[in-house]
Design a protein around this motif. Structure first.
Motif, PDB file in Angstrom:
ATOM      1  N   TRP A 152       0.810  -1.216   0.000  1.00 51.50           N
ATOM      2  CA  TRP A 152       0.000   0.000   0.000  1.00 51.50           C
ATOM      3  C   TRP A 152       0.848   1.274   0.000  1.00 51.50           C
ATOM      4  O   TRP A 152       0.397   2.302  -0.513  1.00 51.50           O
ATOM      5  CB  TRP A 152      -0.917   0.012   1.212  1.00 51.50           C
ATOM      6  CG  TRP A 152      -1.862  -1.143   1.262  1.00 51.50           C
ATOM      7  CD1 TRP A 152      -1.876  -2.167   2.149  1.00 51.50           C
ATOM      8  CD2 TRP A 152      -2.938  -1.408   0.349  1.00 51.50           C
ATOM      9  NE1 TRP A 152      -2.878  -3.058   1.869  1.00 51.50           N
ATOM     10  CE2 TRP A 152      -3.554  -2.608   0.759  1.00 51.50           C
ATOM     11  CE3 TRP A 152      -3.442  -0.750  -0.769  1.00 51.50           C
ATOM     12  CZ2 TRP A 152      -4.642  -3.161   0.095  1.00 51.50           C
ATOM     13  CZ3 TRP A 152      -4.521  -1.292  -1.431  1.00 51.50           C
ATOM     14  CH2 TRP A 152      -5.116  -2.481  -1.000  1.00 51.50           C
ATOM     15  N   LEU A 207       1.852   0.650  -4.583  1.00 56.38           N
ATOM     16  CA  LEU A 207       0.686   1.383  -5.060  1.00 56.38           C
ATOM     17  C   LEU A 207       1.022   2.839  -5.368  1.00 56.38           C
ATOM     18  O   LEU A 207       0.554   3.402  -6.375  1.00 56.38           O
ATOM     19  CB  LEU A 207      -0.431   1.300  -4.022  1.00 56.38           C
ATOM     20  CG  LEU A 207      -1.780   1.885  -4.434  1.00 56.38           C
ATOM     21  CD1 LEU A 207      -2.332   1.139  -5.646  1.00 56.38           C
ATOM     22  CD2 LEU A 207      -2.782   1.830  -3.286  1.00 56.38           C
ATOM     23  N   VAL A 208       1.856   3.467  -4.526  1.00 52.77           N
ATOM     24  CA  VAL A 208       2.235   4.865  -4.765  1.00 52.77           C
ATOM     25  C   VAL A 208       3.047   4.986  -6.051  1.00 52.77           C
ATOM     26  O   VAL A 208       2.818   5.894  -6.872  1.00 52.77           O
ATOM     27  CB  VAL A 208       3.011   5.404  -3.557  1.00 52.77           C
ATOM     28  CG1 VAL A 208       3.551   6.807  -3.852  1.00 52.77           C
ATOM     29  CG2 VAL A 208       2.125   5.453  -2.320  1.00 52.77           C
ATOM     30  N   PHE A 237       2.915   2.955  -8.551  1.00 50.15           N
ATOM     31  CA  PHE A 237       1.999   2.685  -9.656  1.00 50.15           C
ATOM     32  C   PHE A 237       1.236   3.945 -10.043  1.00 50.15           C
ATOM     33  O   PHE A 237       1.077   4.259 -11.232  1.00 50.15           O
ATOM     34  CB  PHE A 237       1.039   1.569  -9.258  1.00 50.15           C
ATOM     35  CG  PHE A 237      -0.057   1.323 -10.247  1.00 50.15           C
ATOM     36  CD1 PHE A 237       0.187   0.603 -11.411  1.00 50.15           C
ATOM     37  CD2 PHE A 237      -1.338   1.820 -10.038  1.00 50.15           C
ATOM     38  CE1 PHE A 237      -0.823   0.374 -12.330  1.00 50.15           C
ATOM     39  CE2 PHE A 237      -2.348   1.593 -10.948  1.00 50.15           C
ATOM     40  CZ  PHE A 237      -2.090   0.878 -12.103  1.00 50.15           C
ATOM     41  N   PHE A 238       0.764   4.701  -9.056  1.00 46.58           N
ATOM     42  CA  PHE A 238       0.038   5.938  -9.350  1.00 46.58           C
ATOM     43  C   PHE A 238       0.944   6.970 -10.031  1.00 46.58           C
ATOM     44  O   PHE A 238       0.540   7.638 -10.990  1.00 46.58           O
ATOM     45  CB  PHE A 238      -0.534   6.521  -8.059  1.00 46.58           C
ATOM     46  CG  PHE A 238      -1.721   5.762  -7.541  1.00 46.58           C
ATOM     47  CD1 PHE A 238      -2.510   5.005  -8.391  1.00 46.58           C
ATOM     48  CD2 PHE A 238      -2.058   5.805  -6.189  1.00 46.58           C
ATOM     49  CE1 PHE A 238      -3.615   4.307  -7.911  1.00 46.58           C
ATOM     50  CE2 PHE A 238      -3.160   5.104  -5.703  1.00 46.58           C
ATOM     51  CZ  PHE A 238      -3.937   4.363  -6.564  1.00 46.58           C
ATOM     52  N   ILE A 239       2.177   7.093  -9.550  1.00 50.29           N
ATOM     53  CA  ILE A 239       3.096   8.087 -10.128  1.00 50.29           C
ATOM     54  C   ILE A 239       3.418   7.746 -11.577  1.00 50.29           C
ATOM     55  O   ILE A 239       3.405   8.615 -12.465  1.00 50.29           O
ATOM     56  CB  ILE A 239       4.374   8.187  -9.274  1.00 50.29           C
ATOM     57  CG1 ILE A 239       4.049   8.741  -7.895  1.00 50.29           C
ATOM     58  CG2 ILE A 239       5.408   9.070  -9.962  1.00 50.29           C
ATOM     59  CD1 ILE A 239       5.239   8.759  -6.949  1.00 50.29           C
ATOM     60  N   SER A 240       3.718   6.474 -11.830  1.00 48.33           N
ATOM     61  CA  SER A 240       4.054   6.082 -13.209  1.00 48.33           C
ATOM     62  C   SER A 240       2.831   6.125 -14.118  1.00 48.33           C
ATOM     63  O   SER A 240       2.944   6.465 -15.306  1.00 48.33           O
ATOM     64  CB  SER A 240       4.665   4.676 -13.210  1.00 48.33           C
ATOM     65  OG  SER A 240       3.757   3.740 -12.665  1.00 48.33           O
ATOM     66  N   ALA A 241       1.651   5.805 -13.588  1.00 48.99           N
ATOM     67  CA  ALA A 241       0.440   5.852 -14.416  1.00 48.99           C
ATOM     68  C   ALA A 241       0.071   7.275 -14.788  1.00 48.99           C
ATOM     69  O   ALA A 241      -0.504   7.523 -15.864  1.00 48.99           O
ATOM     70  CB  ALA A 241      -0.720   5.177 -13.684  1.00 48.99           C
ATOM     71  N   LEU A 242       0.406   8.248 -13.934  1.00 46.68           N
ATOM     72  CA  LEU A 242       0.108   9.648 -14.251  1.00 46.68           C
ATOM     73  C   LEU A 242       0.921  10.169 -15.426  1.00 46.68           C
ATOM     74  O   LEU A 242       0.595  11.231 -15.984  1.00 46.68           O
ATOM     75  CB  LEU A 242       0.359  10.521 -13.017  1.00 46.68           C
ATOM     76  CG  LEU A 242      -0.682  10.429 -11.898  1.00 46.68           C
ATOM     77  CD1 LEU A 242      -0.246  11.257 -10.702  1.00 46.68           C
ATOM     78  CD2 LEU A 242      -2.046  10.887 -12.394  1.00 46.68           C
ATOM     79  N   SER A 286       9.451  10.537  -8.328  1.00 46.37           N
ATOM     80  CA  SER A 286       9.772   9.119  -8.164  1.00 46.37           C
ATOM     81  C   SER A 286      11.164   8.933  -7.580  1.00 46.37           C
ATOM     82  O   SER A 286      11.378   8.080  -6.710  1.00 46.37           O
ATOM     83  CB  SER A 286       9.672   8.402  -9.512  1.00 46.37           C
ATOM     84  OG  SER A 286       8.378   8.519 -10.047  1.00 46.37           O
ATOM     85  N   SER A 291       9.425   1.453 -12.884  1.00 46.15           N
ATOM     86  CA  SER A 291       8.603   2.661 -12.976  1.00 46.15           C
ATOM     87  C   SER A 291       9.421   3.855 -13.464  1.00 46.15           C
ATOM     88  O   SER A 291       8.939   4.670 -14.274  1.00 46.15           O
ATOM     89  CB  SER A 291       7.986   2.971 -11.612  1.00 46.15           C
ATOM     90  OG  SER A 291       7.182   1.898 -11.166  1.00 46.15           O
TER      91      SER A 291
END
Length: 331
Positions: free
Chosen positions: A162, A166-167, A169-174, A200, A227
């Motif tokens: 978590w 997950l953090v 994942f959010f940064i790379s997805a943005l 990152s 990432s």
């Protein structure tokens, strides 16, 4: 720690004579724990018993509290399983003594008193292995027998799922949100991409402060680096897209759409491969430990049933002998 050995000098003695005997002057295996770093408390009890054949046995019980040395293996971090080993050896050579595990009283562990249950899961099985050790810094290269008792502790990875995976994942997805900016404004795209990349990198440094400094990559390091690679590729594309601005807006829009779809597909495939990699490689040892727990508990259950049957058989034999004696007396 309990050690038991034969003592022929006390054979045939009564319980009262055993209590009055000076047990400290008899032969002793001189056992000690090899991988202990700092010993804070130790208590030792020495007793002698005689079985129904008149054979005497010495029993030494020792309670030790201290800090033990163990090499951590963090390749599978945060899905790692660590071995916790206590190695018992002796000052006597292997030509004089041999250390073997007791088949009647098996080694065990109290899982309920484990204090780090929030971070680790202590497995219930125990493994005992025998080996021979050579004493260092000694004039004689004599070998000494040793017995290693090992239990396993599996790290609970929920915190890292978590707060790290997950953090990241959010940064790379943005990074895919930067495609919403017009390709004719590469400076705005690069500014957003570099901001995510620096975020990152900063997050990675924060993570490394709470981990031991090791010379190899863990699974969490590999995911963070993956990432970062994705963010770097997106930044490179936003710089390269400026070469196609003169080809017309229609061609540029079609090219952007194809590149965006390709990036998304590659991003999903990378995460799918990484998840399968975690399950089939990193979690393989965790599944093995669960299987050993099941086998160990099944073995204990069968042994308990065998002991109960043995007690029932012994009591029935005694009851039959008593009945036979009563009937003989009646005749």
């Amino acid at each position: 720690m309990q050690a038991k050995w034969r003592e022929p000098a006390l054979d045939g003695k009564s319980i009262e004579e055993l209590r009055q005997a000076d047990l400290d002057r008899l032969w002793n295996p001189l056992l000690f724990i090899d991988n202990i770093l700092s010993e804070s408390k130790e208590a030792t009890w020495l007793t002698a018993t005689v079985n129904h054949k008149g054979e005497a046995y010495m029993m030494e019980r020792r309670r030790v509290r201290g800090v033990f040395m163990e090499n951590l293996e963090l390749d599978d971090f945060p899905l790692d399983v660590q071995d916790l080993t206590v190695t018992i050896t002796t000052e006597r050579p292997d030509t004089e003594i041999d250390i073997i595990p007791d088949e009647n009283e098996m080694s065990g562990i109290n899982v309920q008193t484990f204090v780090d249950q929030q971070e680790w899961k202590l497995h219930e099985h125990i493994e005992v292995s025998r080996k021979v050790m050579t004493q260092e810094y000694s004039s004689s290269n004599r070998c000494h027998p040793a017995l290693s008792v090992t239990c396993r502790a599996a790290r609970r990875p929920g915190y890292f799922y978590w707060n790290v995976f997950l953090v990241m994942f959010f940064i790379s997805a943005l990074s895919f949100a930067t495609f919403a900016v017009s390709p004719e404004l590469p400076q705005n795209r690069l500014q957003l991409s570099f901001t995510l990349l620096l975020t990152s990198v900063t997050f990675k440094f924060v993570i490394n402060q709470s981990l031991p400094k090791i010379s190899y990559l863990t699974y969490m390091d590999k995911y963070v680096l993956l990432s970062l690679v994705i963010l770097c590729v997106v930044c490179i594309w936003h710089a390269v897209v400026t070469l196609f601005v003169n080809y017309g807006s229609l061609f540029l829009a079609r090219l952007e759409r194809h590149v965006f779809v390709a990036f998304v597909v590659i991003y999903i495939l990378c995460h799918a491969v990484f998840i399968f990699w975690l399950y089939f490689d990193a979690c393989k040892r965790r599944r093995l430990m669960k299987h050993k727990d099941h086998e160990y508990l099944e073995f204990l259950r069968k042994k308990q049933e065998w002991l109960e049957k043995s007690k029932d058989y012994t009591s029935n034999s005694r009851r039959q002998s008593t009945m036979l004696l009563h009937s003989t007396h009646a005749i």
